[in-house]
Design a protein around this motif. Structure first.
Motif, PDB file in Angstrom:
ATOM      1  N   ASP A  57       0.826  -3.160 -16.148  1.00 41.24           N
ATOM      2  CA  ASP A  57      -0.533  -3.719 -14.664  1.00 41.24           C
ATOM      3  C   ASP A  57       0.141  -4.262 -13.754  1.00 41.24           C
ATOM      4  N   GLU A  58       0.726  -3.160 -12.710  1.00 44.86           N
ATOM      5  CA  GLU A  58       0.015  -4.102 -11.591  1.00 44.86           C
ATOM      6  C   GLU A  58      -0.122  -5.503 -11.171  1.00 44.86           C
ATOM      7  N   GLY A  59      -0.867  -5.023 -10.763  1.00 46.68           N
ATOM      8  CA  GLY A  59      -1.827  -7.010 -11.180  1.00 46.68           C
ATOM      9  C   GLY A  59      -1.690  -7.435 -11.232  1.00 46.68           C
ATOM     10  N   PHE A  60      -0.930  -7.725 -13.196  1.00 41.15           N
ATOM     11  CA  PHE A  60      -0.693  -9.243 -13.750  1.00 41.15           C
ATOM     12  C   PHE A  60       0.256  -9.621 -12.854  1.00 41.15           C
ATOM     13  N   TYR A  61       1.436  -9.114 -11.583  1.00 38.27           N
ATOM     14  CA  TYR A  61       2.259  -9.634 -11.227  1.00 38.27           C
ATOM     15  C   TYR A  61       1.592 -10.782  -9.523  1.00 38.27           C
ATOM     16  N   SER A  62       0.389 -10.148  -9.091  1.00 38.87           N
ATOM     17  CA  SER A  62      -0.749 -10.713  -8.266  1.00 38.87           C
ATOM     18  C   SER A  62      -1.846 -11.635  -8.783  1.00 38.87           C
ATOM     19  N   ASP A  99      -4.202 -24.854  -8.033  1.00 35.56           N
ATOM     20  CA  ASP A  99      -5.564 -25.523  -7.315  1.00 35.56           C
ATOM     21  C   ASP A  99      -6.038 -24.498  -6.503  1.00 35.56           C
ATOM     22  N   ALA A 100      -7.472 -24.786  -7.133  1.00 33.59           N
ATOM     23  CA  ALA A 100      -8.483 -24.242  -5.987  1.00 33.59           C
ATOM     24  C   ALA A 100      -8.336 -25.119  -4.417  1.00 33.59           C
ATOM     25  N   ASN A 101      -8.029 -25.901  -4.119  1.00 32.77           N
ATOM     26  CA  ASN A 101      -7.499 -26.536  -3.090  1.00 32.77           C
ATOM     27  C   ASN A 101      -6.410 -26.871  -2.136  1.00 32.77           C
ATOM     28  N   HIS A 102      -5.585 -26.221  -3.235  1.00 35.64           N
ATOM     29  CA  HIS A 102      -4.416 -26.118  -2.556  1.00 35.64           C
ATOM     30  C   HIS A 102      -3.538 -23.991  -2.313  1.00 35.64           C
ATOM     31  N   LYS A 103      -3.031 -24.156  -1.099  1.00 36.81           N
ATOM     32  CA  LYS A 103      -2.406 -22.843  -0.707  1.00 36.81           C
ATOM     33  C   LYS A 103      -1.081 -22.512  -1.861  1.00 36.81           C
ATOM     34  N   ILE A 104      -0.887 -21.254  -2.236  1.00 38.16           N
ATOM     35  CA  ILE A 104      -0.030 -20.646  -3.052  1.00 38.16           C
ATOM     36  C   ILE A 104       1.031 -19.852  -2.132  1.00 38.16           C
ATOM     37  N   HIS A 105       2.228 -19.706  -2.775  1.00 39.64           N
ATOM     38  CA  HIS A 105       3.367 -19.672  -2.440  1.00 39.64           C
ATOM     39  C   HIS A 105       3.236 -18.024  -3.476  1.00 39.64           C
ATOM     40  N   THR A 106       3.222 -16.631  -3.000  1.00 39.75           N
ATOM     41  CA  THR A 106       3.375 -16.138  -4.019  1.00 39.75           C
ATOM     42  C   THR A 106       3.824 -14.729  -3.363  1.00 39.75           C
ATOM     43  N   LYS A 107       3.977 -13.081  -4.232  1.00 36.77           N
ATOM     44  CA  LYS A 107       4.717 -11.774  -3.552  1.00 36.77           C
ATOM     45  C   LYS A 107       3.493 -10.682  -3.759  1.00 36.77           C
ATOM     46  N   VAL A 108       2.985 -10.095  -2.756  1.00 37.67           N
ATOM     47  CA  VAL A 108       1.433  -9.484  -3.076  1.00 37.67           C
ATOM     48  C   VAL A 108       2.337  -8.033  -3.061  1.00 37.67           C
ATOM     49  N   PRO A 109       1.565  -6.545  -3.745  1.00 39.93           N
ATOM     50  CA  PRO A 109       2.409  -5.496  -3.970  1.00 39.93           C
ATOM     51  C   PRO A 109       2.100  -4.753  -2.720  1.00 39.93           C
ATOM     52  N   VAL A 110       2.825  -4.028  -1.806  1.00 39.77           N
ATOM     53  CA  VAL A 110       1.923  -3.472  -0.527  1.00 39.77           C
ATOM     54  C   VAL A 110       1.628  -1.361  -1.146  1.00 39.77           C
ATOM     55  N   VAL A 125       8.484   9.040   4.839  1.00 40.86           N
ATOM     56  CA  VAL A 125       7.641   8.408   4.346  1.00 40.86           C
ATOM     57  C   VAL A 125       9.027   7.319   3.585  1.00 40.86           C
ATOM     58  N   ALA A 126      10.033   6.350   4.444  1.00 40.47           N
ATOM     59  CA  ALA A 126      10.563   5.245   3.914  1.00 40.47           C
ATOM     60  C   ALA A 126      10.064   3.614   3.762  1.00 40.47           C
ATOM     61  N   HIS A 127       9.297   3.863   2.847  1.00 42.07           N
ATOM     62  CA  HIS A 127       9.106   2.469   2.232  1.00 42.07           C
ATOM     63  C   HIS A 127      10.568   1.289   2.264  1.00 42.07           C
ATOM     64  N   LEU A 128      10.085   0.293   3.255  1.00 47.15           N
ATOM     65  CA  LEU A 128      11.328  -0.475   3.477  1.00 47.15           C
ATOM     66  C   LEU A 128      10.772  -1.702   2.645  1.00 47.15           C
ATOM     67  N   VAL A 129      10.116  -1.850   2.730  1.00 44.26           N
ATOM     68  CA  VAL A 129       9.181  -2.575   1.387  1.00 44.26           C
ATOM     69  C   VAL A 129       8.488  -2.375   0.529  1.00 44.26           C
ATOM     70  N   THR A 130       8.776  -3.191  -0.566  1.00 43.26           N
ATOM     71  CA  THR A 130       7.682  -3.188  -1.729  1.00 43.26           C
ATOM     72  C   THR A 130       6.492  -4.011  -1.940  1.00 43.26           C
ATOM     73  N   GLU A 131       6.936  -5.043  -1.467  1.00 46.30           N
ATOM     74  CA  GLU A 131       5.289  -6.726  -1.350  1.00 46.30           C
ATOM     75  C   GLU A 131       6.138  -7.095   0.007  1.00 46.30           C
ATOM     76  N   ILE A 132       5.306  -8.302  -0.340  1.00 45.56           N
ATOM     77  CA  ILE A 132       4.668  -9.106   0.892  1.00 45.56           C
ATOM     78  C   ILE A 132       4.702 -10.617   0.548  1.00 45.56           C
ATOM     79  N   ASP A 133       5.418 -10.934   0.809  1.00 49.89           N
ATOM     80  CA  ASP A 133       5.507 -12.738   0.838  1.00 49.89           C
ATOM     81  C   ASP A 133       4.211 -13.324   1.480  1.00 49.89           C
TER      82      ASP A 133
END
Length: 204
Positions: A57-62, A99-110, A125-133
């Motif tokens: 499932d796609e959601g597992f990664y984000s 941590d609920a109080n600290h920002k995380i850095h991850t990739k999210v699918p488009v 339609v040309a998809h130039l990215v499939t996820e966004i940082d």
């Protein structure tokens, strides 16, 4: 998706090294590592079949995942997944505590919406990215980001700055400043059409 696929039981492992990992994989287990939140890294073992099912499932990664470790529930995100080169097997996982109080850095699918409208008449339609940082607090982390291409004109391109991100979510690339407004999607005319030739001439 059921939250059950976002929850994984894990055991702390003391037997480390390549040989130990190989034995775990033969026993249908997946070696993993959990780190972050200014705590010591912990080596883990998870059930391979459960991981294999969840990662379909796609959601597992984000999504924020829950790891049940020795009676304690730990929230984490998946940072890396290693696979066997040709067998349907997961060979290693990297998890980062959140941590609920600290920002995380991850990739999210488009997710691209209304492509059937944009492609009428043979356009593509040309998809130039499939996820966004992105960066955000864990509670604001979206499972995916929607990009509507219904109104996109032939030859036009949507960039990161054109995408409306959910509240509390920021683009990592845009935060770097000018020159980082990454192209996301382009609508191309049918091959050999007058529109395509005009677009190519303008590019030249």
């Amino acid at each position: 998706m059921s939250n059950e696929l976002y929850t994984l039981n894990a055991e702390v492992r003391a037997d480390l090294g390549t040989g130990a990992s190989r034995r775990l994989r033969r026993a249908d287990k997946v070696p993993a590592i959990l780190y972050g939140a200014e705590k010591d890294a912990v080596a883990l073992t998870l059930d391979h079949n459960k991981v294999l099912k969840s990662q379909e499932d796609e959601g597992f990664y984000s999504h924020i995942l829950t790891l049940n470790i020795a009676g304690e529930s730990v929230e984490a995100i998946l940072k890396d997944i290693q696979r066997h080169p040709y067998k349907p097997k997961i060979t290693h996982l990297d998890f980062q505590r959140v941590d609920a109080n600290h920002k995380i850095h991850t990739k999210v699918p488009v997710h691209f919406l209304n492509e059937e409208k944009a492609t009428k008449g043979g356009n593509t339609v040309a998809h130039l990215v499939t996820e966004i940082d992105v960066t955000c607090l864990p509670a604001a982390l979206p499972e995916f980001i929607e990009v509507d291409v219904a109104a996109l004109e032939v030859g036009a391109t949507l960039h990161l700055s054109d995408i409306k991100l959910p509240a509390g979510v920021a683009s990592v690339e845009l935060a770097k400043g000018e020159g980082h407004d990454q192209a996301v999607v382009t609508l191309n005319a049918p091959k050999g059409s007058a529109s395509e030739e005009a677009t190519e001439e303008a590019a030249e």
